[in-house]
Enzyme design. Structure first.
Site, PDB file in Angstrom:
ATOM      1  N   SER A  34       0.828  -1.216   0.000  1.00 56.33           N
ATOM      2  CA  SER A  34       0.000   0.000   0.000  1.00 56.33           C
ATOM      3  C   SER A  34       0.848   1.245   0.000  1.00 56.33           C
ATOM      4  CB  SER A  34      -0.889   0.115   1.229  1.00 56.33           C
ATOM      5  OG  SER A  34      -1.093  -1.030   1.891  1.00 56.33           O
ATOM      6  N   HIS A  45      -3.040  -3.600  -6.096  1.00 58.93           N
ATOM      7  CA  HIS A  45      -3.377  -3.145  -4.745  1.00 58.93           C
ATOM      8  C   HIS A  45      -4.857  -3.357  -4.460  1.00 58.93           C
ATOM      9  CE1 HIS A  45      -3.627   0.361  -1.670  1.00 58.93           C
ATOM     10  NE2 HIS A  45      -3.361  -0.781  -1.075  1.00 58.93           N
ATOM     11  N   GLU A 104      -6.198  -1.165  -7.470  1.00 61.35           N
ATOM     12  CA  GLU A 104      -5.316  -0.247  -8.199  1.00 61.35           C
ATOM     13  C   GLU A 104      -4.246  -1.083  -8.906  1.00 61.35           C
ATOM     14  OE1 GLU A 104      -5.427   3.810  -5.472  1.00 61.35           O
ATOM     15  OE2 GLU A 104      -4.037   2.242  -4.898  1.00 61.35           O
TER      16      GLU A 104
HETATM   17  P1  NAD Z   1      -0.495  -9.340   7.796  1.00 58.51           P
HETATM   18  O1  NAD Z   1       0.453  -8.982   8.858  1.00 58.51           O
HETATM   19  O2  NAD Z   1      -1.916  -9.653   8.169  1.00 58.51           O
HETATM   20  O3  NAD Z   1       0.071 -10.601   6.993  1.00 58.51           O
HETATM   21  C1  NAD Z   1       1.379 -10.691   6.516  1.00 58.51           C
HETATM   22  C2  NAD Z   1       1.724 -12.176   6.392  1.00 58.51           C
HETATM   23  O4  NAD Z   1       2.937 -12.283   5.671  1.00 58.51           O
HETATM   24  C3  NAD Z   1       1.942 -12.881   7.717  1.00 58.51           C
HETATM   25  O5  NAD Z   1       1.130 -14.026   7.786  1.00 58.51           O
HETATM   26  C4  NAD Z   1       3.423 -13.256   7.703  1.00 58.51           C
HETATM   27  O6  NAD Z   1       3.708 -14.470   8.366  1.00 58.51           O
HETATM   28  C5  NAD Z   1       3.687 -13.349   6.239  1.00 58.51           C
HETATM   29  N1  NAD Z   1       5.091 -13.169   5.849  1.00 58.51           N
HETATM   30  C6  NAD Z   1       5.990 -12.275   6.311  1.00 58.51           C
HETATM   31  N2  NAD Z   1       7.157 -12.382   5.652  1.00 58.51           N
HETATM   32  C7  NAD Z   1       6.993 -13.384   4.743  1.00 58.51           C
HETATM   33  C8  NAD Z   1       7.834 -13.964   3.759  1.00 58.51           C
HETATM   34  N3  NAD Z   1       9.068 -13.520   3.571  1.00 58.51           N
HETATM   35  N4  NAD Z   1       7.337 -14.969   2.998  1.00 58.51           N
HETATM   36  C9  NAD Z   1       6.079 -15.404   3.179  1.00 58.51           C
HETATM   37  N5  NAD Z   1       5.234 -14.893   4.111  1.00 58.51           N
HETATM   38  C10 NAD Z   1       5.687 -13.892   4.877  1.00 58.51           C
HETATM   39  O7  NAD Z   1      -0.430  -8.168   6.729  1.00 58.51           O
HETATM   40  P2  NAD Z   1      -1.589  -7.626   5.759  1.00 58.51           P
HETATM   41  O8  NAD Z   1      -2.409  -6.611   6.485  1.00 58.51           O
HETATM   42  O9  NAD Z   1      -2.280  -8.769   5.110  1.00 58.51           O
HETATM   43  O10 NAD Z   1      -0.720  -6.815   4.698  1.00 58.51           O
HETATM   44  C11 NAD Z   1       0.035  -7.473   3.714  1.00 58.51           C
HETATM   45  C12 NAD Z   1       0.396  -6.515   2.616  1.00 58.51           C
HETATM   46  O11 NAD Z   1      -0.785  -5.955   2.054  1.00 58.51           O
HETATM   47  C13 NAD Z   1       1.249  -5.339   3.052  1.00 58.51           C
HETATM   48  O12 NAD Z   1       2.131  -5.010   2.023  1.00 58.51           O
HETATM   49  C14 NAD Z   1       0.223  -4.231   3.240  1.00 58.51           C
HETATM   50  O13 NAD Z   1       0.771  -2.947   3.080  1.00 58.51           O
HETATM   51  C15 NAD Z   1      -0.739  -4.538   2.136  1.00 58.51           C
HETATM   52  N6  NAD Z   1      -2.109  -4.048   2.339  1.00 58.51           N
HETATM   53  C16 NAD Z   1      -2.709  -4.134   3.545  1.00 58.51           C
HETATM   54  C17 NAD Z   1      -4.017  -3.681   3.693  1.00 58.51           C
HETATM   55  C18 NAD Z   1      -4.731  -3.784   5.006  1.00 58.51           C
HETATM   56  O14 NAD Z   1      -5.725  -3.057   5.204  1.00 58.51           O
HETATM   57  N7  NAD Z   1      -4.309  -4.653   5.904  1.00 58.51           N
HETATM   58  C19 NAD Z   1      -4.699  -3.151   2.575  1.00 58.51           C
HETATM   59  C20 NAD Z   1      -4.058  -3.110   1.343  1.00 58.51           C
HETATM   60  C21 NAD Z   1      -2.758  -3.560   1.237  1.00 58.51           C
END
Ligand code: NAD
Length: 637
Positions: free
Chosen positions: A123, A144, A156
């Protein structure tokens, strides 16, 4: 362009909130999905959660049992990255950490076939920064999704510098095939939604920090008058102030701490105090006590007969007025009621902007020392029209108008910077943030002169940097309501490029320093320079004079793009951070003001870094026009 075929397996890396949601979307769309997470058991847990979600959807009648069973049969937790070999598309949703994401994509390149498309769900990181170590960045893009991914339609599709156009097209078609509404964005900080939405929170916090309007009143006006689904404080309490502040900070940092994006001190304090919102039992509002009531004027006796025949109120449009002999109601244009009233015979009471002609509530403001009966006459008149009335202090832009004007300016700025088309910006904001109307369309409907008027009033009363009007936005305002970019601007930009080229070809000194003009349009220019070994002093720091020379060159290009010979008259420069050998510096020049024969130009010098831009120096200069053009005027050719 066709979408990725349903027979092609899709990999999802990271099985947290977003990864699980994206995996569900892809499986429901008919793909075999392989879900991988580095944490032991996380992918299996996510698959189980998805099963339960699908079962609930069946119970609620939103999904057929066979569809859920099919999706379940296509979804697999896998144990290693190597299990993603054979996937035609891999979407990454791991922690928001540049190093972790880069390492992951290096691993994926080793595992996936040469035709596989790789995408990041980041994001806030630059798509180009994530792609920096890829051997084949052409097949890489941002994809995204918004949270919760199975429910929210917006995606996006973010093209990086090296993304192949066909890859972006493929992702757009695939998102559509998955039932989503994709918009295209360039890899710039915050993409569309997170960038354009900043003022929604920023302006609300700014007003709250002023201590003159309370949170419940701001929220109520934006909901009941502005038509926003939730007020900014209610929404930030729901999202979490830590999450919201992190986005604000990352956009602000990525724009070299541009004052337009300065995060709120009050929100910083909420986060430092652990008041993160609903998840911690309270944020702006305490979770365990009833929400305070917004300021609402008590009923006043019916409007005096003098208002009879005064005509209608249209709080959704600029330019109307109704009045009696002593009081006049006008829509806000950014200036205060005291400024409107001046020494005139009538008290001017301003009405805040509303989404449509019949909102539930309107905000009004009178000059501080206006006679009480004048204010009451205005309240009575508006209550007689069925509005709940909130009396605001006499602040520039009131509440809804300043929010909508700054959102519209942010939307126009995103369009002008090439982030996305006006249509995609509006679609993204309606679907990604639930805005009642696209902010670009709203700005066009209100008139860009109204938008710049509100910004100019805020700049004069508060912070000129934060509310500065870009030259392109100023162009819209002077060109009138019907301004929609296109031919006229393209023509002006062509002239700007030709004039800049003519000026630059005569500037041997800048070229000898290795400077290059990267971007030019009317009143703006970007000039770059690589810091060479002969440009640094004994401490390994680039000579200030050379940074000055770079800023000055950008200044000169921007000033001359109107095809007039313009020279610098004087400049102040503030050095913010040192530059070193090998740094690529970018000087971004914006002409802030252009009078008959002189102008003011702001230049920011940035150091380009894969993770963003760091501000090196700030330069403000005055220019003076001397007779003559750089390229023959059209009529002369
Ligand atoms: P989260 O913390 O819920 O999940 C992340 C997961 O990634 C965890 O389960 C972790 O164990 C795993 N992980 C970490 N390093 C890893 C690796 N090297 N290989 C494999 N797995 C690995 O995070 P999230 O909220 O789902 O966010 C994930 C991505 O999506 C981020 O880049 C975030 O910016 C983006 N995002 C989040 C949101 C939101 O509202 N949460 C919205 C849009 C985009």
């Amino acid at each position: 362009m066709d979408a990725i075929a349903r027979s092609v397996p899709v990999g999802v890396v990271g099985a947290g909130t977003m990864g699980a949601g994206i995996a569900q979307v892809a499986a429901a769309a008919g793909h075999e999905v392989r879900l991988y997470d580095a944490a032991a058991g996380a992918a299996e847990t996510a698959v189980e959660t998805i099963f339960q979600r699908l079962a609930r959807a069946v119970d609620k009648g939103r999904l057929l049992a066979e569809e859920a069973e099919d999706a379940v049969s296509r979804l697999h937790a896998v144990a290693t990255l190597e299990d993603l070999a054979g996937c035609g598309l891999v979407i990454e949703a791991v922690v928001e950490d540049l190093g972790v994401k880069r390492a992951l994509f290096t691993g994926l390149e080793a595992v996936c076939g040469p035709d596989a498309v790789l995408a990041t769900n980041t994001s806030s990181l630059s798509v180009d920064a994530v792609a920096a170590e890829l051997a084949h960045p052409a097949r890489f893009a941002g994809l995204h999704f918004f949270n919760p991914a199975p429910l929210l339609p917006l995606v996006e599709v973010v093209s990086g510098e090296h993304t192949d156009a066909a890859v972006a097209d493929l992702l757009v078609a695939t998102a559509q095939a998955w039932g989503k509404t994709p918009v295209r964005a360039a890899s710039t900080p915050g993409f569309i939604v997170n960038r354009v939405a900043r003022p929604f929170y920023g302006e609300a916090f700014r007003l709250l920090e002023s201590g003159r309007v309370d949170a419940a009143t701001i929220d109520a006006l934006l909901r009941e008058s502005g038509g926003f689904r939730m007020g900014p404080f209610e929404l930030a309490d729901l999202i979490g102030h830590d999450v919201n502040l992190a986005v604000s900070r990352s956009v602000w940092e990525a724009f070299g701490r541009d004052p337009r994006f300065t995060p709120s001190v009050l929100q910083e304090r909420l986060v430092a105090d652990g008041r993160l919102g609903r998840k911690t039992g309270g944020g702006v509002y305490a979770a365990d006590t009833p929400r305070p009531e917004p300021a609402t004027a008590d009923p006043v006796p019916a409007a005096p007969a003098a208002w009879a025949g005064a005509g209608g109120v249209d709080p959704s449009a600029p330019g109307w007025s109704v009045g009696t002999g002593e009081v006049e109601l006008r829509p806000t244009d950014g200036r205060t009621a005291a400024q409107h009233t001046g020494g005139g015979p009538r008290t001017v009471v301003l009405v805040d902007l509303a989404l449509d002609t019949s909102p539930a509530r309107v905000g009004i403001a009178a000059p501080e020392h206006a006679p009480k009966e004048h204010l009451e006459a205005a309240i009575g008149f508006l209550q007689g029209h069925g509005y709940a009335v909130t009396v605001l202090p006499d602040v520039p832009g009131l509440v809804v108008a300043r929010t909508v004007a700054t959102l519209a300016a942010a939307a126009a700025d995103a369009v002008d910077s090439g982030v996305a088309t006006a249509e995609d910006v509006d679609t993204a904001m309606r679907l990604g943030t639930n805005y009642p109307r696209g902010p670009y369309e709203w700005g066009s409907a209100l008139g860009w002169d109204w938008v710049t008027g509100v910004l100019d009033a805020l700049a004069a009363a508060d912070d000129p940097g934060r509310y500065r009007v870009s030259p392109r936005l100023r162009d819209r305002a002077t060109a009138g309501d019907g301004w929609r970019d296109d031919a006229e601007v393209a023509e002006r930009d062509d002239l700007a490029r030709n004039a800049a080229e003519a000026m630059w070809s005569a500037d041997a000194a800048s070229r000898a320093l290795g400077m290059a003009v990267e971007q030019v349009s009317s009143g703006t220019a970007v000039v770059s320079m690589l810091v060479r070994p002969d440009m640094i002093n004994g401490h390994g720091v680039c000579h200030g004079g050379l940074v000055f020379a770079l800023a000055d060159s950008a200044f000169a290009v921007a000033c001359n793009t109107h095809n007039r010979r313009t020279v610098a008259q004087g400049a102040d420069v503030t050095f913010v951070a040192p530059a070193h050998e090998g740094d690529r510096l970018l000087a971004v020049a914006d002409e802030r003001h252009r009078g008959a024969r002189s102008g003011i130009c702001d230049v920011t010098v940035y150091r380009e870094d894969p993770a963003g831009l760091e501000t090196i120096a700030l330069f403000r200069g005055r220019s003076r026009e001397i007779p003559g053009t750089l390229v023959p005027d059209e009529e002369e050719t």
